[in-house]
Design an enzyme around this catalytic site. Sequence first.
Site, PDB file in Angstrom:
ATOM      1  N   GLU A   1       4.323  -8.066   2.809  1.00 44.46           N
ATOM      2  CA  GLU A   1       4.658  -8.975   3.890  1.00 44.46           C
ATOM      3  C   GLU A   1       4.207  -8.422   5.238  1.00 44.46           C
ATOM      4  O   GLU A   1       3.658  -9.146   6.073  1.00 44.46           O
ATOM      5  CB  GLU A   1       6.179  -9.239   3.941  1.00 44.46           C
TER       6      GLU A   1
ATOM      7  N   CYS B   1      12.245  -6.775   1.368  1.00 46.67           N
ATOM      8  CA  CYS B   1      13.112  -5.691   1.814  1.00 46.67           C
ATOM      9  C   CYS B   1      13.689  -6.046   3.183  1.00 46.67           C
ATOM     10  O   CYS B   1      13.226  -6.972   3.858  1.00 46.67           O
ATOM     11  CB  CYS B   1      12.344  -4.371   1.867  1.00 46.67           C
TER      12      CYS B   1
ATOM     13  N   VAL C   1       0.870  -1.170   0.000  1.00 41.90           N
ATOM     14  CA  VAL C   1       0.000   0.000   0.000  1.00 41.90           C
ATOM     15  C   VAL C   1       0.908   1.220   0.000  1.00 41.90           C
ATOM     16  O   VAL C   1       1.598   1.484   0.987  1.00 41.90           O
ATOM     17  CB  VAL C   1      -0.927   0.015   1.237  1.00 41.90           C
ATOM     18  N   GLU C   2       0.921   1.930  -1.117  1.00 44.28           N
ATOM     19  CA  GLU C   2       1.785   3.102  -1.235  1.00 44.28           C
ATOM     20  C   GLU C   2       1.117   4.342  -0.654  1.00 44.28           C
ATOM     21  O   GLU C   2      -0.094   4.381  -0.443  1.00 44.28           O
ATOM     22  CB  GLU C   2       2.117   3.366  -2.707  1.00 44.28           C
ATOM     23  N   ASN C   3       1.952   5.338  -0.420  1.00 48.00           N
ATOM     24  CA  ASN C   3       1.513   6.628   0.070  1.00 48.00           C
ATOM     25  C   ASN C   3       2.340   7.663  -0.668  1.00 48.00           C
ATOM     26  O   ASN C   3       3.502   7.410  -0.981  1.00 48.00           O
ATOM     27  CB  ASN C   3       1.761   6.690   1.587  1.00 48.00           C
ATOM     28  N   VAL C   4       1.768   8.803  -0.936  1.00 53.29           N
ATOM     29  CA  VAL C   4       2.498   9.841  -1.660  1.00 53.29           C
ATOM     30  C   VAL C   4       3.801  10.191  -0.929  1.00 53.29           C
ATOM     31  O   VAL C   4       4.781  10.555  -1.559  1.00 53.29           O
ATOM     32  CB  VAL C   4       1.623  11.084  -1.922  1.00 53.29           C
TER      33      VAL C   4
END
Length: 130
Positions: free
Chosen positions: A52, A83, A40-43
Amino acid sequence: MSLVDEARAIRDRAYVPYSNFKVGAAIRAASGKVYVGVNVENVAYPEGTCAEAGAIAAMIAGGDTRIAEVAVIADSPEPVPCCGGCRQKLAEFADADVPVTLATMAGKTLQTTVGQILPGVFTVAHMQRD
C-alpha cells in the site's frame, strides 16, 4: 481490468525472500489513474515497505494526491487487512468513505472503507491548539 486484477497482476513482483508472502496493492486516484505497489522486504525486517505504501508513493510521484479506491491482494485463506501504518497512510490521502477491497488469490473478497479500517484516525485537527 478491475482494481483487484491490477493488484493481482503486480503481486508477483514483490520482493519477499524472507517471508515469501507476496502482497500487491492498486490505488485508483481521483484522476482515474491507477497506481500499483508491492511489498519489499529487507533483512532488517522493520525496514521493509508495504504494498500500500508503495502504491501511495507511486501515486504521489505520478502527480496525484487523492485516492478514490483501494485494492489489496495476498495469498492467504482470508483477505488480509492493511497494517496500522498503511491504514494511517491511506487515510492521509482518502476520505473515510473511499472503498477498500481486500482480496485473496482464491477469489475471496472483503468490501470495506478507509473509515471502517481506521476508526479514530489521527488528523491534522488533533494538532490544532486553542
